[in-house]
Every structure is written in structure tokens, then in C-alpha cells.
Design a protein around this motif. Structure first.
Motif, PDB file in Angstrom:
ATOM      1  N   GLU A  38      75.609  33.930 -57.626  1.00  0.00           N
ATOM      2  CA  GLU A  38      74.614  33.114 -58.306  1.00  0.00           C
ATOM      3  C   GLU A  38      73.847  32.268 -57.300  1.00  0.00           C
ATOM      4  OE1 GLU A  38      74.447  29.519 -61.617  1.00  0.00           O
ATOM      5  OE2 GLU A  38      76.366  30.354 -61.040  1.00  0.00           O
ATOM      6  N   GLN A  39      72.518  32.366 -57.328  1.00  0.00           N
ATOM      7  CA  GLN A  39      71.688  31.581 -56.428  1.00  0.00           C
ATOM      8  C   GLN A  39      71.802  30.101 -56.776  1.00  0.00           C
ATOM      9  OE1 GLN A  39      69.578  32.618 -53.689  1.00  0.00           O
ATOM     10  NE2 GLN A  39      69.737  30.425 -53.396  1.00  0.00           N
ATOM     11  N   LYS A  40      72.071  29.284 -55.768  1.00  0.00           N
ATOM     12  CA  LYS A  40      72.129  27.833 -55.914  1.00  0.00           C
ATOM     13  C   LYS A  40      71.054  27.231 -55.016  1.00  0.00           C
ATOM     14  CE  LYS A  40      75.715  27.457 -58.585  1.00  0.00           C
ATOM     15  NZ  LYS A  40      75.562  26.842 -59.904  1.00  0.00           N
ATOM     16  N   ASP A  41      70.766  25.961 -55.182  1.00  0.00           N
ATOM     17  CA  ASP A  41      69.778  25.297 -54.324  1.00  0.00           C
ATOM     18  C   ASP A  41      70.156  25.416 -52.850  1.00  0.00           C
ATOM     19  OD1 ASP A  41      68.280  24.549 -56.515  1.00  0.00           O
ATOM     20  OD2 ASP A  41      69.101  22.524 -56.597  1.00  0.00           O
ATOM     21  N   TRP A  42      71.444  25.471 -52.551  1.00  0.00           N
ATOM     22  CA  TRP A  42      71.941  25.487 -51.176  1.00  0.00           C
ATOM     23  C   TRP A  42      72.313  26.883 -50.688  1.00  0.00           C
ATOM     24  CZ3 TRP A  42      74.031  23.283 -55.434  1.00  0.00           C
ATOM     25  CH2 TRP A  42      75.222  23.817 -55.925  1.00  0.00           C
ATOM     26  N   GLY A  43      72.037  27.922 -51.471  1.00  0.00           N
ATOM     27  CA  GLY A  43      72.290  29.289 -51.023  1.00  0.00           C
ATOM     28  C   GLY A  43      72.989  30.130 -52.057  1.00  0.00           C
ATOM     29  N   ILE A  44      73.675  31.161 -51.571  1.00  0.00           N
ATOM     30  CA  ILE A  44      74.343  32.126 -52.436  1.00  0.00           C
ATOM     31  C   ILE A  44      75.615  32.614 -51.737  1.00  0.00           C
ATOM     32  CG2 ILE A  44      73.054  34.112 -51.528  1.00  0.00           C
ATOM     33  CD1 ILE A  44      72.916  35.112 -54.505  1.00  0.00           C
ATOM     34  N   ALA A  45      76.602  33.010 -52.524  1.00  0.00           N
ATOM     35  CA  ALA A  45      77.848  33.517 -51.945  1.00  0.00           C
ATOM     36  C   ALA A  45      77.544  34.682 -51.007  1.00  0.00           C
ATOM     37  CB  ALA A  45      78.807  33.959 -53.045  1.00  0.00           C
TER      38      ALA A  45
ATOM     39  N   ILE B 196      77.156  19.927 -39.700  1.00  0.00           N
ATOM     40  CA  ILE B 196      76.989  21.278 -39.182  1.00  0.00           C
ATOM     41  C   ILE B 196      75.530  21.690 -39.363  1.00  0.00           C
ATOM     42  CG2 ILE B 196      79.384  21.978 -39.511  1.00  0.00           C
ATOM     43  CD1 ILE B 196      78.588  23.470 -42.008  1.00  0.00           C
ATOM     44  N   GLU B 197      75.111  22.628 -38.532  1.00  0.00           N
ATOM     45  CA  GLU B 197      73.736  23.120 -38.589  1.00  0.00           C
ATOM     46  C   GLU B 197      73.773  24.633 -38.614  1.00  0.00           C
ATOM     47  OE1 GLU B 197      69.993  22.974 -35.616  1.00  0.00           O
ATOM     48  OE2 GLU B 197      70.835  21.006 -36.149  1.00  0.00           O
ATOM     49  N   VAL B 198      72.983  25.211 -39.511  1.00  0.00           N
ATOM     50  CA  VAL B 198      72.874  26.663 -39.627  1.00  0.00           C
ATOM     51  C   VAL B 198      71.398  27.024 -39.730  1.00  0.00           C
ATOM     52  CG1 VAL B 198      75.139  26.913 -40.726  1.00  0.00           C
ATOM     53  CG2 VAL B 198      73.124  26.662 -42.150  1.00  0.00           C
ATOM     54  N   LYS B 199      71.112  28.317 -39.530  1.00  0.00           N
ATOM     55  CA  LYS B 199      69.743  28.810 -39.654  1.00  0.00           C
ATOM     56  C   LYS B 199      69.548  29.374 -41.057  1.00  0.00           C
ATOM     57  CE  LYS B 199      70.035  30.343 -34.962  1.00  0.00           C
ATOM     58  NZ  LYS B 199      70.403  31.534 -34.244  1.00  0.00           N
ATOM     59  N   GLN B 200      68.367  29.217 -41.592  1.00  0.00           N
ATOM     60  CA  GLN B 200      68.042  29.795 -42.885  1.00  0.00           C
ATOM     61  C   GLN B 200      68.282  31.294 -42.830  1.00  0.00           C
ATOM     62  OE1 GLN B 200      64.030  29.094 -44.154  1.00  0.00           O
ATOM     63  NE2 GLN B 200      64.356  29.997 -46.160  1.00  0.00           N
ATOM     64  N   GLY B 201      69.006  31.821 -43.812  1.00  0.00           N
ATOM     65  CA  GLY B 201      69.341  33.240 -43.863  1.00  0.00           C
ATOM     66  C   GLY B 201      70.680  33.578 -43.239  1.00  0.00           C
ATOM     67  N   GLU B 202      71.292  32.634 -42.536  1.00  0.00           N
ATOM     68  CA  GLU B 202      72.566  32.883 -41.853  1.00  0.00           C
ATOM     69  C   GLU B 202      73.729  32.881 -42.852  1.00  0.00           C
ATOM     70  OE1 GLU B 202      74.820  31.280 -37.826  1.00  0.00           O
ATOM     71  OE2 GLU B 202      73.408  29.942 -38.827  1.00  0.00           O
TER      72      GLU B 202
ATOM     73  N   ASN C  34      70.409  30.585 -47.633  1.00  0.00           N
ATOM     74  CA  ASN C  34      69.088  31.216 -47.677  1.00  0.00           C
ATOM     75  C   ASN C  34      67.970  30.255 -48.063  1.00  0.00           C
ATOM     76  OD1 ASN C  34      69.646  30.943 -50.392  1.00  0.00           O
ATOM     77  ND2 ASN C  34      69.629  33.134 -50.855  1.00  0.00           N
ATOM     78  N   ARG C  35      68.279  28.989 -48.119  1.00  0.00           N
ATOM     79  CA  ARG C  35      67.266  27.972 -48.411  1.00  0.00           C
ATOM     80  C   ARG C  35      67.370  26.860 -47.374  1.00  0.00           C
ATOM     81  NH1 ARG C  35      66.980  27.899 -54.806  1.00  0.00           N
ATOM     82  NH2 ARG C  35      66.307  30.062 -55.030  1.00  0.00           N
ATOM     83  N   ALA C  36      66.227  26.495 -46.796  1.00  0.00           N
ATOM     84  CA  ALA C  36      66.208  25.419 -45.799  1.00  0.00           C
ATOM     85  C   ALA C  36      66.376  24.072 -46.491  1.00  0.00           C
ATOM     86  CB  ALA C  36      64.891  25.452 -45.024  1.00  0.00           C
ATOM     87  N   GLY C  37      66.942  23.103 -45.762  1.00  0.00           N
ATOM     88  CA  GLY C  37      67.075  21.755 -46.308  1.00  0.00           C
ATOM     89  C   GLY C  37      68.317  21.050 -45.830  1.00  0.00           C
ATOM     90  N   GLU C  38      68.533  19.871 -46.380  1.00  0.00           N
ATOM     91  CA  GLU C  38      69.716  19.060 -46.092  1.00  0.00           C
ATOM     92  C   GLU C  38      70.645  19.146 -47.294  1.00  0.00           C
ATOM     93  OE1 GLU C  38      70.598  16.778 -43.450  1.00  0.00           O
ATOM     94  OE2 GLU C  38      69.025  17.795 -42.309  1.00  0.00           O
TER      95      GLU C  38
ATOM     96  N   THR D  93      77.480  16.653 -43.726  1.00  0.00           N
ATOM     97  CA  THR D  93      76.109  17.128 -43.900  1.00  0.00           C
ATOM     98  C   THR D  93      75.935  18.528 -43.335  1.00  0.00           C
ATOM     99  OG1 THR D  93      75.334  14.854 -43.653  1.00  0.00           O
ATOM    100  CG2 THR D  93      73.701  16.582 -43.371  1.00  0.00           C
ATOM    101  N   ILE D  94      75.177  19.337 -44.069  1.00  0.00           N
ATOM    102  CA  ILE D  94      74.787  20.669 -43.619  1.00  0.00           C
ATOM    103  C   ILE D  94      73.270  20.666 -43.497  1.00  0.00           C
ATOM    104  CG2 ILE D  94      74.708  23.135 -44.114  1.00  0.00           C
ATOM    105  CD1 ILE D  94      77.157  22.673 -45.970  1.00  0.00           C
ATOM    106  N   THR D  95      72.769  20.940 -42.307  1.00  0.00           N
ATOM    107  CA  THR D  95      71.332  21.074 -42.105  1.00  0.00           C
ATOM    108  C   THR D  95      71.022  22.552 -41.975  1.00  0.00           C
ATOM    109  OG1 THR D  95      71.222  18.944 -40.963  1.00  0.00           O
ATOM    110  CG2 THR D  95      69.376  20.449 -40.629  1.00  0.00           C
ATOM    111  N   VAL D  96      70.168  23.053 -42.838  1.00  0.00           N
ATOM    112  CA  VAL D  96      69.745  24.445 -42.785  1.00  0.00           C
ATOM    113  C   VAL D  96      68.313  24.445 -42.239  1.00  0.00           C
ATOM    114  CG1 VAL D  96      69.379  26.594 -44.051  1.00  0.00           C
ATOM    115  CG2 VAL D  96      71.206  25.015 -44.767  1.00  0.00           C
ATOM    116  N   ARG D  97      68.162  24.931 -41.008  1.00  0.00           N
ATOM    117  CA  ARG D  97      66.868  24.965 -40.321  1.00  0.00           C
ATOM    118  C   ARG D  97      66.042  26.148 -40.811  1.00  0.00           C
ATOM    119  NH1 ARG D  97      66.518  20.105 -38.672  1.00  0.00           N
ATOM    120  NH2 ARG D  97      68.142  19.446 -37.265  1.00  0.00           N
ATOM    121  N   ALA D  98      64.789  25.909 -41.136  1.00  0.00           N
ATOM    122  CA  ALA D  98      63.885  26.967 -41.600  1.00  0.00           C
ATOM    123  C   ALA D  98      63.686  27.999 -40.501  1.00  0.00           C
ATOM    124  CB  ALA D  98      62.542  26.371 -42.018  1.00  0.00           C
ATOM    125  N   LYS D  99      63.439  29.240 -40.898  1.00  0.00           N
ATOM    126  CA  LYS D  99      63.209  30.328 -39.939  1.00  0.00           C
ATOM    127  C   LYS D  99      62.027  30.036 -39.064  1.00  0.00           C
ATOM    128  CE  LYS D  99      65.092  34.077 -42.679  1.00  0.00           C
ATOM    129  NZ  LYS D  99      64.849  35.344 -43.319  1.00  0.00           N
TER     130      LYS D  99
END
Length: 159
Positions: free
Chosen positions: A33-40, A65-71, A131-135, A153-159
Motif C-alpha cells: 500500500e502506497q503511503k506518504d513515506w513510500g511503499i513496502a 538517516i538519509e536515503v535517495k528517492q526510489g531507494e 519513493n517519495r522525497a521529504g522529511e 528522522t528520515i530524509t529522502v533526497r529527491a532524484k
């Protein structure tokens, strides 16, 4: 009051809740299920593993932690304490609301792919595609733990 608690418990069970705050064991397929912060995510798509430690001083290490969008990341969590802890991913607003509910209903049953419950001395994991950028945040929502500051905090950096 007992009737209200019974109704809430029955509603949670009817909604497909799998277990109380205890060891996690998925016996059914993970809901994608797609969530604001990504998907399983799936194990075969994991690009890296991040290990977090949770302790009875109500802290995660690391707490950022920091991850890339889509990771797709495997979050491996080690509970080095003597208390049950959990890791739940979400938006700050959703985690705060869920933590409030846990104070009112500490035995609330639920099991979602964005959470893992970890017994003392054990390890758990979440595989998640950001799969979604944001904090976003992660937290332990066991009654009182979030309120004591057990979050990060998880920072997801946009592609």
C-alpha cells in the motif's frame, strides 16, 4: 468502559490486525500500500542495509538517516535493552497521533509492513522503498517511549 474497550478491540481484529506488540512474524503476504513515506519493498530489491540500535534509554542510534528517492532499504533494528521496543515509519503527524492512541490503548493490535516489534536482545527489520522525497520520521510508539523522545528522522533526497 469495558464495553467500549471490547468494541475497539473487536473493530481492530475485524480490520485485519495481526498481532499485539510482540515478536513480528508475517504469515500472510505483505500489503503493498502506497503511503506518504513510500511503499513496502521486497528483499530482492534491497540496495543497502541500515542498522539501527534501540535502547532502554529511549533512543535510536543513529537517530537520523538519509536515503535517495526510489531507494529500497533494509532497516535492521537491534534491541539491546531489556524492554520491548519497535520501529515504526511515518509522517510526524501520523506517528504523534498513533503514539497518543497507544497511550490510551497500550495493547492495541496491529502489524503493518512499515513497523517491526523487537523483543529484548533480538533483531527485526523493515524493507521499505522510499519513493517519495521529504522529511519523515521513525519512532517507538510503545506507550511512553515516543513521549520520552524515542524517535528519529528520515530524509529522502529527491532524484
Amino acid at each position: 468502559m469495558k464495553t467500549l474497550a471490547f468494541i475497539i478491540s473487536a473493530a481492530l481484529l475485524a480490520a485485519g490486525s495481526a498481532q499485539a506488540h510482540g515478536p513480528k512474524s508475517h504469515t500472510s503476504a505483505v500489503v503493498m500500500e502506497q503511503k506518504d513515506w513510500g511503499i513496502a519493498g521486497t528483499a530482492r530489491s534491497v540496495q543497502r542495509t541500515i542498522t539501527l540500535t534501540m535502547t532502554d534509554n529511549m533512543r535510536f542510534t543513529p537517530d537520523r538517516i538519509e536515503v535517495k528517492q526510489g531507494e529500497t532499504v533494509r532497516l535492521r533494528v537491534r534491541n539491546t535493552g531489556k524492554l520491548l521496543h519497535e520501529l515504526v515509519i511515518g509522517t510526524p503527524r501520523e506517528l504523534a497521533a498513533h503514539a497518543e492512541q497507544m497511550l490510551k490503548h497500550p495493547n492495541m493490535e496491529h502489524d503493518e509492513p512499515y513497523m517491526t516489534h523487537v523483543d529484548p536482545g533480538k533483531t527485526g527489520e523493515i524493507i521499505w522503498t522510499f519513493n517519495r522525497a521529504g522529511e519523515f520520521e521513525f519512532a517507538c510508539l510503545i506507550a511512553g517511549h515516543f513521549q520520552a523522545g524515542m524517535k528519529g528522522t528520515i530524509t529522502v533526497r529527491a532524484k
